[in-house]
Design an enzyme around this catalytic site. Structure first.
Site, PDB file in Angstrom:
ATOM      1  N   ARG A  79       0.885  -1.299   0.081  1.00  0.00           N
ATOM      2  CA  ARG A  79      -0.119  -0.083  -0.120  1.00  0.00           C
ATOM      3  C   ARG A  79       0.785   1.290  -0.002  1.00  0.00           C
ATOM      4  NH1 ARG A  79      -4.041   1.321   4.692  1.00  0.00           N
ATOM      5  NH2 ARG A  79      -5.203   3.180   3.742  1.00  0.00           N
TER       6      ARG A  79
ATOM      7  N   ASP B 111     -19.783   3.843  -0.239  1.00  0.00           N
ATOM      8  CA  ASP B 111     -19.958   2.669   0.710  1.00  0.00           C
ATOM      9  C   ASP B 111     -21.465   2.972   1.208  1.00  0.00           C
ATOM     10  OD1 ASP B 111     -16.599   2.242   1.816  1.00  0.00           O
ATOM     11  OD2 ASP B 111     -17.379   4.071   0.719  1.00  0.00           O
TER      12      ASP B 111
ATOM     13  N   ARG C 178     -24.043   1.614  -1.282  1.00  0.00           N
ATOM     14  CA  ARG C 178     -23.929   0.125  -1.030  1.00  0.00           C
ATOM     15  C   ARG C 178     -24.757  -0.146  -0.153  1.00  0.00           C
ATOM     16  NH1 ARG C 178     -17.746   0.154  -3.097  1.00  0.00           N
ATOM     17  NH2 ARG C 178     -18.215   0.057  -5.405  1.00  0.00           N
TER      18      ARG C 178
ATOM     19  N   HIS D 261     -12.610   4.886   3.667  1.00  0.00           N
ATOM     20  CA  HIS D 261     -13.343   4.456   2.716  1.00  0.00           C
ATOM     21  C   HIS D 261     -12.519   2.793   2.397  1.00  0.00           C
ATOM     22  CE1 HIS D 261     -14.777   3.417  -1.424  1.00  0.00           C
ATOM     23  NE2 HIS D 261     -13.459   3.533  -2.069  1.00  0.00           N
TER      24      HIS D 261
HETATM   25  P1  6V0 Z   1      -8.070   4.013 -15.189  1.00  0.00           P
HETATM   26  O1  6V0 Z   1      -9.089   3.453 -15.736  1.00  0.00           O
HETATM   27  O2  6V0 Z   1      -6.605   3.260 -15.021  1.00  0.00           O
HETATM   28  O3  6V0 Z   1      -8.054   5.410 -15.095  1.00  0.00           O
HETATM   29  C1  6V0 Z   1      -7.089   6.358 -14.591  1.00  0.00           C
HETATM   30  C2  6V0 Z   1      -6.650   7.530 -15.701  1.00  0.00           C
HETATM   31  O4  6V0 Z   1      -5.741   8.322 -15.036  1.00  0.00           O
HETATM   32  C3  6V0 Z   1      -6.045   6.912 -16.930  1.00  0.00           C
HETATM   33  O5  6V0 Z   1      -6.781   7.142 -18.194  1.00  0.00           O
HETATM   34  C4  6V0 Z   1      -4.520   7.490 -16.814  1.00  0.00           C
HETATM   35  O6  6V0 Z   1      -4.049   7.707 -18.231  1.00  0.00           O
HETATM   36  C5  6V0 Z   1      -4.887   8.900 -16.125  1.00  0.00           C
HETATM   37  N1  6V0 Z   1      -3.540   9.407 -15.620  1.00  0.00           N
HETATM   38  C6  6V0 Z   1      -2.589   8.650 -15.096  1.00  0.00           C
HETATM   39  N2  6V0 Z   1      -1.650   9.599 -14.678  1.00  0.00           N
HETATM   40  C7  6V0 Z   1      -1.776  10.877 -14.993  1.00  0.00           C
HETATM   41  C8  6V0 Z   1      -1.607  12.095 -15.001  1.00  0.00           C
HETATM   42  N3  6V0 Z   1      -0.270  12.286 -14.562  1.00  0.00           N
HETATM   43  N4  6V0 Z   1      -2.324  13.126 -15.432  1.00  0.00           N
HETATM   44  C9  6V0 Z   1      -3.476  12.931 -15.806  1.00  0.00           C
HETATM   45  N5  6V0 Z   1      -4.126  11.716 -16.260  1.00  0.00           N
HETATM   46  C10 6V0 Z   1      -3.365  10.682 -15.846  1.00  0.00           C
HETATM   47  O7  6V0 Z   1      -8.629   3.871 -13.426  1.00  0.00           O
HETATM   48  P2  6V0 Z   1      -9.991   3.899 -12.738  1.00  0.00           P
HETATM   49  O8  6V0 Z   1     -10.874   4.931 -13.392  1.00  0.00           O
HETATM   50  O9  6V0 Z   1     -10.746   2.520 -12.875  1.00  0.00           O
HETATM   51  O10 6V0 Z   1      -9.838   4.417 -11.313  1.00  0.00           O
HETATM   52  C11 6V0 Z   1      -9.332   5.598 -11.109  1.00  0.00           C
HETATM   53  C12 6V0 Z   1      -9.253   5.650  -9.565  1.00  0.00           C
HETATM   54  O11 6V0 Z   1     -10.366   5.920  -8.759  1.00  0.00           O
HETATM   55  C13 6V0 Z   1      -8.435   4.803  -8.825  1.00  0.00           C
HETATM   56  O12 6V0 Z   1      -7.491   5.221  -8.056  1.00  0.00           O
HETATM   57  C14 6V0 Z   1      -9.534   3.804  -8.110  1.00  0.00           C
HETATM   58  O13 6V0 Z   1      -8.848   3.152  -7.028  1.00  0.00           O
HETATM   59  C15 6V0 Z   1     -10.196   5.088  -7.736  1.00  0.00           C
HETATM   60  N6  6V0 Z   1     -11.594   4.742  -7.141  1.00  0.00           N
HETATM   61  C16 6V0 Z   1     -12.075   5.180  -6.099  1.00  0.00           C
HETATM   62  C17 6V0 Z   1     -13.461   4.922  -5.701  1.00  0.00           C
HETATM   63  C18 6V0 Z   1     -13.803   5.744  -4.644  1.00  0.00           C
HETATM   64  O14 6V0 Z   1     -15.031   5.501  -4.058  1.00  0.00           O
HETATM   65  N7  6V0 Z   1     -12.993   6.610  -3.984  1.00  0.00           N
HETATM   66  C19 6V0 Z   1     -14.356   4.224  -6.474  1.00  0.00           C
HETATM   67  C20 6V0 Z   1     -13.985   3.609  -7.479  1.00  0.00           C
HETATM   68  C21 6V0 Z   1     -12.468   3.729  -8.249  1.00  0.00           C
END
Ligand code: 6V0
Length: 333
Positions: free
Chosen positions: A105, A165, A168, A192
Protein backbone atom coordinates in the site's frame (compact mmCIF):
# COMPACT_ATOMS: atom_id res chain seq x y z
CA UNK A 1 -26.49 35.46 -45.30
CA UNK A 2 -27.04 34.87 -41.59
CA UNK A 3 -29.14 31.94 -40.50
CA UNK A 4 -30.75 33.96 -37.71
CA UNK A 5 -31.42 37.67 -37.49
CA UNK A 6 -30.23 39.09 -34.15
CA UNK A 7 -32.64 41.17 -32.07
CA UNK A 8 -30.94 44.54 -31.59
CA UNK A 9 -32.81 45.41 -28.41
CA UNK A 10 -31.93 42.16 -26.62
CA UNK A 11 -30.44 42.94 -23.23
CA UNK A 12 -26.77 42.02 -22.77
CA UNK A 13 -26.25 38.99 -20.54
CA UNK A 14 -26.47 39.81 -16.87
CA UNK A 15 -22.97 40.26 -15.44
CA UNK A 16 -24.00 38.31 -12.32
CA UNK A 17 -25.05 35.20 -14.26
CA UNK A 18 -22.03 33.03 -14.78
CA UNK A 19 -21.31 29.71 -16.40
CA UNK A 20 -20.61 26.65 -14.29
CA UNK A 21 -17.51 24.64 -15.10
CA UNK A 22 -16.43 21.21 -13.90
CA UNK A 23 -13.08 19.62 -14.69
CA UNK A 24 -12.30 15.93 -14.47
CA UNK A 25 -8.64 14.90 -14.30
CA UNK A 26 -8.19 11.26 -15.32
CA UNK A 27 -10.40 10.11 -18.18
CA UNK A 28 -10.31 6.41 -17.30
CA UNK A 29 -13.26 4.23 -16.32
CA UNK A 30 -14.16 6.27 -13.26
CA UNK A 31 -13.50 9.71 -14.76
CA UNK A 32 -15.64 8.96 -17.80
CA UNK A 33 -18.52 7.54 -15.72
CA UNK A 34 -18.46 10.76 -13.68
CA UNK A 35 -18.28 12.88 -16.86
CA UNK A 36 -21.23 11.17 -18.47
CA UNK A 37 -23.39 11.44 -15.31
CA UNK A 38 -22.54 15.16 -15.08
CA UNK A 39 -23.62 15.57 -18.72
CA UNK A 40 -26.91 13.68 -18.47
CA UNK A 41 -27.80 15.53 -15.25
CA UNK A 42 -26.75 18.89 -16.75
CA UNK A 43 -24.66 19.89 -13.76
CA UNK A 44 -22.30 22.15 -15.72
CA UNK A 45 -22.27 24.51 -18.71
CA UNK A 46 -18.69 23.50 -19.45
CA UNK A 47 -16.92 20.19 -18.86
CA UNK A 48 -13.13 19.92 -19.21
CA UNK A 49 -11.31 16.58 -19.32
CA UNK A 50 -7.57 16.10 -18.70
CA UNK A 51 -5.57 12.91 -19.11
CA UNK A 52 -1.96 12.00 -19.78
CA UNK A 53 -2.97 9.88 -22.84
CA UNK A 54 -3.80 12.46 -25.57
CA UNK A 55 -5.28 10.12 -28.21
CA UNK A 56 -7.54 8.25 -25.83
CA UNK A 57 -8.57 11.60 -24.34
CA UNK A 58 -9.47 13.11 -27.71
CA UNK A 59 -11.40 9.94 -28.57
CA UNK A 60 -13.40 10.20 -25.35
CA UNK A 61 -14.09 13.90 -25.95
CA UNK A 62 -15.33 13.31 -29.52
CA UNK A 63 -17.45 10.36 -28.43
CA UNK A 64 -19.21 12.54 -25.83
CA UNK A 65 -19.52 15.51 -28.21
CA UNK A 66 -21.24 13.24 -30.75
CA UNK A 67 -24.07 12.77 -28.24
CA UNK A 68 -24.80 16.53 -28.29
CA UNK A 69 -28.14 16.06 -30.04
CA UNK A 70 -29.41 13.93 -27.16
CA UNK A 71 -28.02 15.88 -24.22
CA UNK A 72 -28.63 19.19 -22.46
CA UNK A 73 -26.22 21.76 -23.91
CA UNK A 74 -22.73 21.48 -22.39
CA UNK A 75 -19.48 22.63 -23.92
CA UNK A 76 -16.99 19.75 -23.76
CA UNK A 77 -13.24 20.42 -23.84
CA UNK A 78 -10.27 18.10 -23.43
CA UNK A 79 -6.51 18.49 -23.34
CA UNK A 80 -3.46 17.03 -21.61
CA UNK A 81 -2.65 20.68 -20.77
CA UNK A 82 -4.12 21.95 -17.49
CA UNK A 83 -4.93 25.37 -18.95
CA UNK A 84 -8.12 23.70 -20.26
CA UNK A 85 -9.36 23.55 -16.64
CA UNK A 86 -8.99 27.31 -16.04
CA UNK A 87 -11.76 28.91 -14.01
CA UNK A 88 -13.38 25.66 -12.83
CA UNK A 89 -15.91 25.63 -10.01
CA UNK A 90 -15.06 22.02 -9.16
CA UNK A 91 -12.02 19.95 -10.13
CA UNK A 92 -12.53 16.22 -9.72
CA UNK A 93 -9.36 14.09 -9.57
CA UNK A 94 -9.67 10.45 -10.59
CA UNK A 95 -6.18 9.88 -12.05
CA UNK A 96 -4.33 7.14 -10.28
CA UNK A 97 -1.77 4.42 -10.65
CA UNK A 98 -3.12 0.89 -10.42
CA UNK A 99 -1.89 -1.46 -7.70
CA UNK A 100 0.65 -3.91 -9.14
CA UNK A 101 0.44 -7.58 -8.10
CA UNK A 102 2.18 -7.93 -4.73
CA UNK A 103 2.72 -4.18 -4.37
CA UNK A 104 2.46 -2.74 -0.85
CA UNK A 105 0.00 0.00 0.00
CA UNK A 106 2.87 2.34 0.84
CA UNK A 107 4.57 1.79 -2.52
CA UNK A 108 1.29 2.45 -4.40
CA UNK A 109 0.81 5.54 -2.28
CA UNK A 110 4.29 6.82 -3.14
CA UNK A 111 3.57 6.38 -6.85
CA UNK A 112 0.27 8.24 -6.45
CA UNK A 113 2.00 11.01 -4.48
CA UNK A 114 4.36 11.49 -7.45
CA UNK A 115 1.32 11.64 -9.74
CA UNK A 116 -0.49 14.17 -7.53
CA UNK A 117 2.63 16.37 -7.59
CA UNK A 118 2.10 16.67 -11.35
CA UNK A 119 -1.67 17.19 -11.07
CA UNK A 120 -2.62 19.26 -8.03
CA UNK A 121 -0.34 22.34 -8.37
CA UNK A 122 -1.43 23.15 -11.96
CA UNK A 123 -5.09 22.46 -11.10
CA UNK A 124 -4.86 24.86 -8.15
CA UNK A 125 -3.00 27.45 -10.22
CA UNK A 126 -5.62 27.52 -13.00
CA UNK A 127 -8.64 27.46 -10.66
CA UNK A 128 -7.56 29.13 -7.41
CA UNK A 129 -11.16 29.44 -6.18
CA UNK A 130 -12.26 25.89 -7.02
CA UNK A 131 -13.48 23.05 -4.86
CA UNK A 132 -11.22 19.99 -5.12
CA UNK A 133 -12.98 16.64 -5.11
CA UNK A 134 -10.62 13.67 -4.84
CA UNK A 135 -11.73 10.20 -5.95
CA UNK A 136 -8.41 8.37 -6.58
CA UNK A 137 -7.47 5.70 -4.04
CA UNK A 138 -6.47 5.46 -1.27
CA UNK A 139 -8.89 8.38 -1.21
CA UNK A 140 -8.45 9.54 2.40
CA UNK A 141 -4.65 9.87 2.18
CA UNK A 142 -4.76 11.34 -1.33
CA UNK A 143 -7.27 13.97 -0.17
CA UNK A 144 -4.79 14.94 2.56
CA UNK A 145 -2.03 15.10 -0.09
CA UNK A 146 -4.24 17.22 -2.38
CA UNK A 147 -4.95 19.59 0.54
CA UNK A 148 -1.24 19.97 1.28
CA UNK A 149 -0.20 20.39 -2.37
CA UNK A 150 -3.00 22.84 -3.24
CA UNK A 151 -2.60 25.22 -0.30
CA UNK A 152 -6.43 25.49 -0.30
CA UNK A 153 -8.39 25.90 2.94
CA UNK A 154 -9.56 22.47 4.21
CA UNK A 155 -13.28 23.16 3.63
CA UNK A 156 -12.56 23.31 -0.14
CA UNK A 157 -10.78 19.94 -0.34
CA UNK A 158 -13.10 16.95 -0.15
CA UNK A 159 -12.65 13.23 -0.74
CA UNK A 160 -15.53 11.18 -2.15
CA UNK A 161 -14.90 8.96 0.88
CA UNK A 162 -17.73 6.75 2.14
CA UNK A 163 -20.46 8.40 0.06
CA UNK A 164 -20.27 5.33 -2.19
CA UNK A 165 -19.95 2.85 0.70
CA UNK A 166 -23.10 4.40 2.21
CA UNK A 167 -24.97 3.99 -1.05
CA UNK A 168 -23.96 0.31 -1.24
CA UNK A 169 -25.03 -0.04 2.41
CA UNK A 170 -28.45 1.46 1.65
CA UNK A 171 -28.90 -0.81 -1.36
CA UNK A 172 -28.16 -3.98 0.64
CA UNK A 173 -30.32 -2.85 3.59
CA UNK A 174 -33.18 -2.05 1.18
CA UNK A 175 -32.92 -5.54 -0.30
CA UNK A 176 -32.90 -7.13 3.15
CA UNK A 177 -35.85 -5.05 4.41
CA UNK A 178 -37.70 -5.16 1.05
CA UNK A 179 -38.05 -1.38 0.84
CA UNK A 180 -36.94 1.32 -1.60
CA UNK A 181 -33.26 2.29 -1.20
CA UNK A 182 -34.22 5.98 -1.42
CA UNK A 183 -36.27 5.60 1.80
CA UNK A 184 -33.31 4.17 3.72
CA UNK A 185 -31.23 6.52 5.86
CA UNK A 186 -27.93 4.91 6.84
CA UNK A 187 -24.35 6.05 7.08
CA UNK A 188 -20.97 4.47 6.81
CA UNK A 189 -18.16 6.71 8.06
CA UNK A 190 -14.41 6.61 8.59
CA UNK A 191 -11.95 5.18 6.11
CA UNK A 192 -13.23 4.40 2.61
CA UNK A 193 -12.94 0.65 1.98
CA UNK A 194 -12.01 -2.20 4.30
CA UNK A 195 -12.04 -0.31 7.63
CA UNK A 196 -15.22 1.73 7.09
CA UNK A 197 -17.54 1.96 10.12
CA UNK A 198 -21.29 1.28 9.81
CA UNK A 199 -23.39 3.44 12.13
CA UNK A 200 -26.13 1.06 13.26
CA UNK A 201 -28.01 3.67 15.26
CA UNK A 202 -28.25 5.82 12.09
CA UNK A 203 -30.40 3.31 10.19
CA UNK A 204 -33.99 4.32 9.66
CA UNK A 205 -36.58 3.61 6.99
CA UNK A 206 -39.24 6.22 6.32
CA UNK A 207 -38.43 7.78 9.71
CA UNK A 208 -38.62 4.47 11.63
CA UNK A 209 -35.35 3.77 13.49
CA UNK A 210 -34.69 0.11 12.77
CA UNK A 211 -32.79 -1.18 15.79
CA UNK A 212 -34.47 0.72 18.59
CA UNK A 213 -37.90 -0.51 17.39
CA UNK A 214 -36.93 -4.14 18.05
CA UNK A 215 -37.04 -6.08 21.30
CA UNK A 216 -33.61 -6.84 22.82
CA UNK A 217 -33.52 -10.45 21.53
CA UNK A 218 -34.56 -9.48 18.06
CA UNK A 219 -32.13 -6.57 17.99
CA UNK A 220 -29.27 -8.94 18.87
CA UNK A 221 -30.31 -11.23 16.00
CA UNK A 222 -30.69 -8.32 13.60
CA UNK A 223 -27.26 -7.01 14.60
CA UNK A 224 -25.75 -10.25 13.23
CA UNK A 225 -27.57 -9.72 9.93
CA UNK A 226 -26.39 -6.10 9.82
CA UNK A 227 -22.79 -7.13 10.46
CA UNK A 228 -23.07 -9.49 7.48
CA UNK A 229 -24.41 -6.58 5.41
CA UNK A 230 -21.46 -4.39 6.48
CA UNK A 231 -19.05 -7.11 5.40
CA UNK A 232 -20.93 -7.43 2.10
CA UNK A 233 -20.51 -3.66 1.53
CA UNK A 234 -16.74 -3.99 1.99
CA UNK A 235 -16.65 -7.08 -0.25
CA UNK A 236 -18.82 -5.56 -2.97
CA UNK A 237 -16.09 -3.37 -4.51
CA UNK A 238 -13.76 -6.38 -4.77
CA UNK A 239 -16.58 -8.44 -6.29
CA UNK A 240 -17.31 -5.87 -9.02
CA UNK A 241 -13.58 -5.54 -9.80
CA UNK A 242 -13.24 -9.33 -9.95
CA UNK A 243 -16.21 -9.60 -12.30
CA UNK A 244 -15.78 -6.59 -14.64
CA UNK A 245 -12.26 -5.36 -13.93
CA UNK A 246 -13.11 -1.99 -12.36
CA UNK A 247 -16.02 -0.10 -10.76
CA UNK A 248 -17.55 2.86 -12.55
CA UNK A 249 -21.33 3.47 -12.61
CA UNK A 250 -21.98 3.72 -8.87
CA UNK A 251 -18.95 5.94 -8.25
CA UNK A 252 -20.08 8.06 -11.24
CA UNK A 253 -23.51 8.69 -9.67
CA UNK A 254 -22.02 9.10 -6.22
CA UNK A 255 -19.58 11.83 -7.31
CA UNK A 256 -22.21 13.56 -9.46
CA UNK A 257 -24.49 13.73 -6.40
CA UNK A 258 -21.66 15.43 -4.47
CA UNK A 259 -21.08 17.87 -7.35
CA UNK A 260 -24.80 18.72 -7.40
CA UNK A 261 -24.99 19.40 -3.64
CA UNK A 262 -21.87 21.57 -3.83
CA UNK A 263 -22.61 23.57 -6.98
CA UNK A 264 -26.30 24.13 -6.24
CA UNK A 265 -25.59 25.03 -2.62
CA UNK A 266 -28.02 22.38 -1.46
CA UNK A 267 -26.82 22.08 2.16
CA UNK A 268 -27.42 18.32 1.86
CA UNK A 269 -25.68 15.86 4.19
CA UNK A 270 -23.18 13.43 2.62
CA UNK A 271 -20.57 11.28 4.30
CA UNK A 272 -17.37 12.62 2.69
CA UNK A 273 -13.69 12.65 3.55
CA UNK A 274 -12.79 15.87 5.36
CA UNK A 275 -10.16 17.15 7.79
CA UNK A 276 -11.26 15.16 10.83
CA UNK A 277 -8.83 16.30 13.54
CA UNK A 278 -10.59 17.28 16.74
CA UNK A 279 -13.76 15.31 15.96
CA UNK A 280 -14.76 12.33 18.13
CA UNK A 281 -11.51 12.34 20.08
CA UNK A 282 -9.18 12.37 17.05
CA UNK A 283 -6.11 14.25 18.33
CA UNK A 284 -5.64 17.83 17.11
CA UNK A 285 -2.17 17.04 15.76
CA UNK A 286 -3.49 14.20 13.55
CA UNK A 287 -4.09 15.97 10.23
CA UNK A 288 -6.07 13.14 8.68
CA UNK A 289 -9.02 13.08 6.29
CA UNK A 290 -11.82 10.66 7.21
CA UNK A 291 -15.47 10.52 6.23
CA UNK A 292 -18.07 12.04 8.51
CA UNK A 293 -21.61 13.14 7.58
CA UNK A 294 -21.15 16.74 6.44
CA UNK A 295 -23.34 19.48 5.06
CA UNK A 296 -22.18 20.47 1.57
CA UNK A 297 -22.74 23.79 -0.18
CA UNK A 298 -21.20 26.18 -2.68
CA UNK A 299 -18.25 26.94 -0.41
CA UNK A 300 -17.51 23.27 0.27
CA UNK A 301 -17.89 21.61 3.67
CA UNK A 302 -20.26 23.85 5.65
CA UNK A 303 -20.56 21.82 8.85
CA UNK A 304 -20.09 18.35 10.28
CA UNK A 305 -23.05 16.51 11.81
CA UNK A 306 -22.82 15.92 15.54
CA UNK A 307 -23.75 12.24 15.47
CA UNK A 308 -23.98 9.98 18.49
CA UNK A 309 -21.25 7.36 18.17
CA UNK A 310 -21.03 4.32 20.40
CA UNK A 311 -17.69 3.96 22.21
CA UNK A 312 -16.79 1.12 19.82
CA UNK A 313 -17.57 3.23 16.73
CA UNK A 314 -15.53 6.19 18.04
CA UNK A 315 -12.65 3.82 18.90
CA UNK A 316 -12.67 2.46 15.34
CA UNK A 317 -12.54 6.01 13.94
CA UNK A 318 -9.62 6.88 16.19
CA UNK A 319 -7.85 3.68 15.17
CA UNK A 320 -8.22 4.64 11.46
CA UNK A 321 -6.95 8.12 12.28
CA UNK A 322 -3.85 6.68 14.00
CA UNK A 323 -3.17 4.29 11.09
CA UNK A 324 -3.50 7.04 8.47
CA UNK A 325 -1.40 9.47 10.48
CA UNK A 326 1.40 6.89 10.84
CA UNK A 327 1.25 6.21 7.09
CA UNK A 328 1.30 9.93 6.19
CA UNK A 329 4.34 10.50 8.42
CA UNK A 330 6.30 8.15 6.14
CA UNK A 331 5.59 10.39 3.14
CA UNK A 332 7.57 13.44 2.18
CA UNK A 333 5.11 15.95 0.81
P1 6V0 B 1 -8.07 3.96 -14.95
O1 6V0 B 1 -9.14 3.47 -15.88
O2 6V0 B 1 -6.72 3.35 -14.99
O3 6V0 B 1 -7.97 5.55 -15.15
C1 6V0 B 1 -6.95 6.32 -14.61
C2 6V0 B 1 -6.63 7.40 -15.62
O4 6V0 B 1 -5.67 8.30 -15.06
C3 6V0 B 1 -6.00 6.85 -16.92
O5 6V0 B 1 -6.77 7.24 -18.05
C4 6V0 B 1 -4.61 7.47 -16.94
O6 6V0 B 1 -4.14 7.77 -18.24
C5 6V0 B 1 -4.83 8.73 -16.11
N1 6V0 B 1 -3.58 9.29 -15.60
C6 6V0 B 1 -2.52 8.64 -15.08
N2 6V0 B 1 -1.55 9.53 -14.77
C7 6V0 B 1 -2.01 10.75 -15.09
C8 6V0 B 1 -1.47 12.07 -14.98
N3 6V0 B 1 -0.26 12.30 -14.47
N4 6V0 B 1 -2.22 13.09 -15.43
C9 6V0 B 1 -3.43 12.88 -15.95
N5 6V0 B 1 -3.99 11.66 -16.06
C10 6V0 B 1 -3.30 10.61 -15.63
O7 6V0 B 1 -8.56 3.80 -13.43
P2 6V0 B 1 -10.07 3.93 -12.92
O8 6V0 B 1 -10.73 5.03 -13.64
O9 6V0 B 1 -10.72 2.60 -12.87
O10 6V0 B 1 -9.83 4.37 -11.39
C11 6V0 B 1 -9.32 5.66 -11.10
C12 6V0 B 1 -9.10 5.82 -9.60
O11 6V0 B 1 -10.35 5.91 -8.91
C13 6V0 B 1 -8.34 4.67 -8.95
O12 6V0 B 1 -7.41 5.20 -8.03
C14 6V0 B 1 -9.43 3.91 -8.22
O13 6V0 B 1 -8.95 3.16 -7.14
C15 6V0 B 1 -10.30 5.06 -7.78
N6 6V0 B 1 -11.67 4.72 -7.36
C16 6V0 B 1 -12.14 5.34 -6.26
C17 6V0 B 1 -13.41 5.08 -5.78
C18 6V0 B 1 -13.89 5.77 -4.56
O14 6V0 B 1 -14.97 5.45 -4.02
N7 6V0 B 1 -13.16 6.73 -4.03
C19 6V0 B 1 -14.24 4.17 -6.48
C20 6V0 B 1 -13.78 3.59 -7.61
C21 6V0 B 1 -12.45 3.80 -8.11
Amino acid sequence: HALFRPIQEAAPPSPTKRQTKISVVGAGNVGMAIAQTILTQHLADELALVDAKPDMLRGEMLDLQHAAAFLPHTKILASPDYSVTAGSDICIITAGARQLPGETRLSLLQRNLALFRQIVPPVAKHSPGALLLVVSNPVDVLTYIAWKLSGFPPNRVIGSGTNLDSSRFKFLLAEHLEVNAQDVQAYMVGEHGDSSVALWSSISVGGVPILSQLTKDKAAMEQGVLERIRKAVVESAYEVIRLKGYTSWAIGYSVASLARSLLRDQHRIHPVSLLAKGFYGIPEDHEVFLSLPAQLGRSGVLSVANIQLSEEEAARLRHSADTLWELQRQLEI
